[in-house]
Design a protein around this motif. Structure first.
Motif, PDB file in Angstrom:
ATOM      1  N   GLU A  50       0.812  -1.321  -0.048  1.00 49.53           N
ATOM      2  CA  GLU A  50       0.127   0.032  -0.031  1.00 49.53           C
ATOM      3  C   GLU A  50       0.813   1.304  -0.074  1.00 49.53           C
ATOM      4  N   SER A  51       2.003   1.287   0.909  1.00 47.96           N
ATOM      5  CA  SER A  51       2.729   2.484   0.974  1.00 47.96           C
ATOM      6  C   SER A  51       3.467   2.747  -0.529  1.00 47.96           C
ATOM      7  N   ILE A  54       0.966   4.351  -2.683  1.00 49.24           N
ATOM      8  CA  ILE A  54       0.976   5.837  -2.534  1.00 49.24           C
ATOM      9  C   ILE A  54       2.121   6.544  -3.106  1.00 49.24           C
ATOM     10  N   ASP A  55       3.414   5.943  -2.688  1.00 45.05           N
ATOM     11  CA  ASP A  55       4.452   6.572  -3.157  1.00 45.05           C
ATOM     12  C   ASP A  55       4.384   6.847  -4.691  1.00 45.05           C
ATOM     13  N   LYS A 153       2.834  23.995  17.555  1.00 47.13           N
ATOM     14  CA  LYS A 153       2.747  23.021  18.442  1.00 47.13           C
ATOM     15  C   LYS A 153       3.088  23.537  19.868  1.00 47.13           C
ATOM     16  N   ARG A 157       0.480  24.166  22.810  1.00 49.44           N
ATOM     17  CA  ARG A 157       0.713  23.558  24.369  1.00 49.44           C
ATOM     18  C   ARG A 157       0.634  24.678  25.251  1.00 49.44           C
ATOM     19  N   GLU A 161      -1.938  24.980  28.322  1.00 49.79           N
ATOM     20  CA  GLU A 161      -1.360  25.090  29.705  1.00 49.79           C
ATOM     21  C   GLU A 161      -1.945  26.098  30.199  1.00 49.79           C
ATOM     22  N   GLU A 164      -5.538  25.147  31.513  1.00 50.85           N
ATOM     23  CA  GLU A 164      -5.495  24.255  32.657  1.00 50.85           C
ATOM     24  C   GLU A 164      -5.199  25.308  33.980  1.00 50.85           C
ATOM     25  N   LYS A 165      -4.315  26.368  33.954  1.00 50.43           N
ATOM     26  CA  LYS A 165      -4.037  27.048  35.002  1.00 50.43           C
ATOM     27  C   LYS A 165      -5.275  27.963  35.240  1.00 50.43           C
ATOM     28  N   ARG A 168      -7.529  25.802  37.017  1.00 54.75           N
ATOM     29  CA  ARG A 168      -6.987  25.561  38.414  1.00 54.75           C
ATOM     30  C   ARG A 168      -7.116  26.692  39.394  1.00 54.75           C
TER      31      ARG A 168
END
Lengths: 227, 435
Positions: A50-51, A54-55, A153, A157, A161, A164-165, A168
């Motif tokens: 399959e790969s 695809i290539d 990313k 993140r 964070e 979440e802080k 809290r």
């Protein structure tokens, strides 16, 4: 199976159908069929994974806009491994060839398994389009490197964070509100609460689970001091 | 000391390597650490076209953890082979390099969430790191953990960590529970550890049992087969749900079985696995009590036939120089453990017992209070039967915060253990400085 033999079988088959060879690459043929330009990529893999497929497909797609039709030619044994939907959705067709029957029955040496869906190429002005395409590609590359520099990313993140802080902090505030109202109920004054000291001084107050824990003293004594 | 306390109020960091979840984070998170599943996905067998989409540094490390896993899971054809849970029963074999790689990646994943923010603070000189491991972890595991963190510290230019120490998970539980003299019984999936504690863990008194949640699963599987659900019994997910919902701990197994056989309607249960699948235990409802009993007393004769038919394996094993007993019942294990500690503290250690771990979480359905009990009462009954004198003084409790008590205890330990206590091989205590 040799690519060279496969190429010869395909070329002859196309020639018998009146297609004219315009370009021959290591694994590629470009043919002229009337007004159409046809691109054929040749694979000699009898049992493609399959790969691998695809290539191959992505290699064929690279220049898809330059040709009216595009095909990948696989050995006949690969028939059962071809995912028709995948090719149709990319407007790429599939030829199956059989080198062994080229001599006995040259007409049946190649078979069109999936027809390529033709696309209309703009007449003339190809160079201008190519120029514009390369400009767009360049801009995309610049954008990509700019986006890479942003490091999404890490940003995502950070946002998670922060969220979440915030949650809290909200729960801490609610907790504090509850405590204050409890304290008010039992009539403890602010002056009394100020006497509650924390070991670390101004660095921040002790988390709840650190206060009134006999282990703090027990462990501190291991340093040789009295705590 | 004030300066040190002040520093540590911000810069103690703890990692709890549990079998199911990895809990981690600095003291500033207060009472809730971050957590991700203790597992990693190796990026093998990726199609070339997918490889192009993977960042180069991730591809070089070849393993992902946490919320990165689902991104690649669908792309990997042979996910079962590549998805690994490194901490089987809290122990990693010395030569199991795949698991060590995942552990390192879990730690790196944690640090990378906090380090950038901490590194900006002018007073930050590296974390004091406390790593919580199973009490049964062999020495090489502690050494390797320190080595892994040294490597990670180097990756962060030597600015990430100041010192590392290791703590036994049950010891951390005792600290979080504020119990200076006690016995902690940690019941996990694969084994149960009994650790006597008096101002620190008493290693000579540790007793390990070679059973836990997994044996409760095994007997649940046999019950499903006996109830006509042979096909569902193969599915670990179904087994787990039936165990959680149908499993009961009997006050006294013989009496409970007798009552359940006499009145199967009262004890029958329907467990809904999903909208399509439902399991009903009616004629075999009495077997619900076997699920809980096996944790506490697998010596009961009712289990003998299962063992003789080879449907259940409960046996002693030896790991390193530690014997993990298969059939020893909980009261006997407790007494064996206590006998190994100095006589004058035996009484004290035995009177405070703290239970932690998922294999102790059993509830009593309303209406069945006369025959079913929770883990605290079960142990109270078992110990009282053996040692009636102690019955009135026994204080047994479940940990208040089962998920995070190890992490909390590790944070307290890191905060309170003075920085001038250097790592001591004999006592397995103290700070191991990396620079």
């Amino acid at each position: 199976m040799s690519i060279e033999i496969a190429k010869k079988v395909l070329e002859e088959w196309f020639a018998r159908r009146g297609l004219r060879l315009e370009y021959e690459g290591e694994r590629e043929l470009v043919l002229i069929e009337g007004n159409n330009k046809v691109y054929v990529r040749i694979s000699s893999e009898e049992f493609p994974t399959e790969s691998y497929i695809i290539d191959e497909l992505s290699a064929a797609m690279k220049n898809r806009l330059k040709y009216n039709k595009a095909y990948i030619a696989f050995p006949r044994n690969a028939r059962g491994l071809i995912n028709g939907k995948l090719f149709k959705s990319h407007w790429v067709g599939v030829y199956l060839y059989d080198v062994s029957s080229a001599l006995s029955d040259p007409d049946r040496a190649v078979e069109e398994l999936i027809p390529s869906i033709p696309i209309q190429l703009p007449q003339g002005g190809n160079e201008e389009i190519e120029k514009r395409l390369s400009e767009i590609e360049k801009t995309i590359a610049e954008l990509r490197s700019a986006v890479d520099g942003l490091n999404i990313k890490t940003l995502m993140r950070d946002v998670a964070e922060l969220r979440e802080k915030l949650l809290r902090m909200e729960s801490t505030i609610n907790d504090l509100i509850n405590r204050v109202s409890r304290l008010e109920r039992v009539g403890i004054t602010a002056a009394n609460t100020a006497q509650v000291s924390t070991e670390g001084g101004g660095g921040g107050e002790l988390p709840d689970f650190l206060s009134d824990n006999p282990w703090i003293e027990v462990l501190r004594r291991r340093g040789g001091g009295g705590g | 000391m004030i300066d040190e306390s002040k520093y540590k109020l911000n810069y103690v960091y703890a990692e709890d390597f549990g079998t199911g979840y990895f809990k981690y984070g600095p003291i500033t998170l207060r009472d809730k650490p971050y957590m991700i599943q203790s597992r990693g996905l190796f990026l093998r067998d990726l199609p070339e076209s997918i490889k192009l989409l993977v960042p180069k540094e991730v591809l070089e490390r070849g393993v992902v953890v946490g919320d990165e896993i689902p991104k690649y899971l669908s792309s990997v054809r042979d996910a079962i082979r590549n998805l690994r849970y490194p901490l089987k029963d809290g122990i990693i074999r010395k030569e199991d390099e795949d698991s060590w790689r995942i552990v390192k990646e879990l730690a790196r994943y944690g640090f990378s969430q906090f380090y950038p923010e901490f590194a900006r603070r002018p007073d930050f000189k590296g974390f004091f790191l406390v790593v919580a491991l199973s009490a049964l972890a062999p020495d090489y595991m502690r050494d390797r953990m320190i080595e892994i963190h040294r490597e990670l510290d180097n990756e962060f230019d030597g600015k990430l960590l100041q010192a590392v120490t290791i703590i036994d998970q049950p010891f951390a539980v005792a600290i979080a529970e504020k119990a200076v003299t006690c016995t902690v019984i940690e019941a996990g999936h694969g084994n149960i550890q009994l650790v006597p504690i008096s101002y620190g863990p008493i290693r000579e008194g540790i007793v390990a049992l070679n059973r836990g949640g997994a044996e409760a699963n095994a007997i649940t599987r046999e019950i499903l087969k006996d109830s006509g659900y042979g096909d569902l019994a193969k599915d670990e997910y179904v087994v787990e749900i039936v165990k959680r919902n149908a499993g009961l701990v009997p006050r006294n197994l013989d009496e409970a079985v007798k009552k359940a056989r006499e009145n199967p309607d009262k004890f029958s249960i329907k467990v809904k696995i999903n909208p399509l699948v439902e399991v009903e235990l009616r004629d075999t409802a009495w077997m619900r009590f076997l699920i809980g009993e096996i944790i506490f007393n697998p010596k009961h004769e009712v289990f003998t036939s299962y063992i003789q038919q080879g449907r259940l394996v409960i046996e002693d094993v030896t790991v390193g120089d530690m014997v993990f007993y298969g059939e020893m019942d909980m009261a006997e294990a407790l007494i064996t453990s206590i006998r190994k500690v100095p006589v004058e503290i035996q009484d004290k250690i035995m009177s405070t017992i703290i239970l932690s771990g998922g294999a102790f979480s059993w509830s009593v359905p309303p209406g069945l209070e006369d025959v079913a009990v929770n883990s605290v009462d079960k142990i109270k009954i078992m110990v009282s039967e053996r040692l009636p004198d102690l019955a009135t003084r026994l204080s047994i409790s479940m940990v208040k915060d089962p998920q995070f008590s190890v992490w909390k205890g590790a944070i307290i330990y890191g905060y309170a253990l003075p920085s001038n206590v250097k790592w001591n091989e004999r006592t397995k205590e103290g700070w191991y400085y990396l620079h």
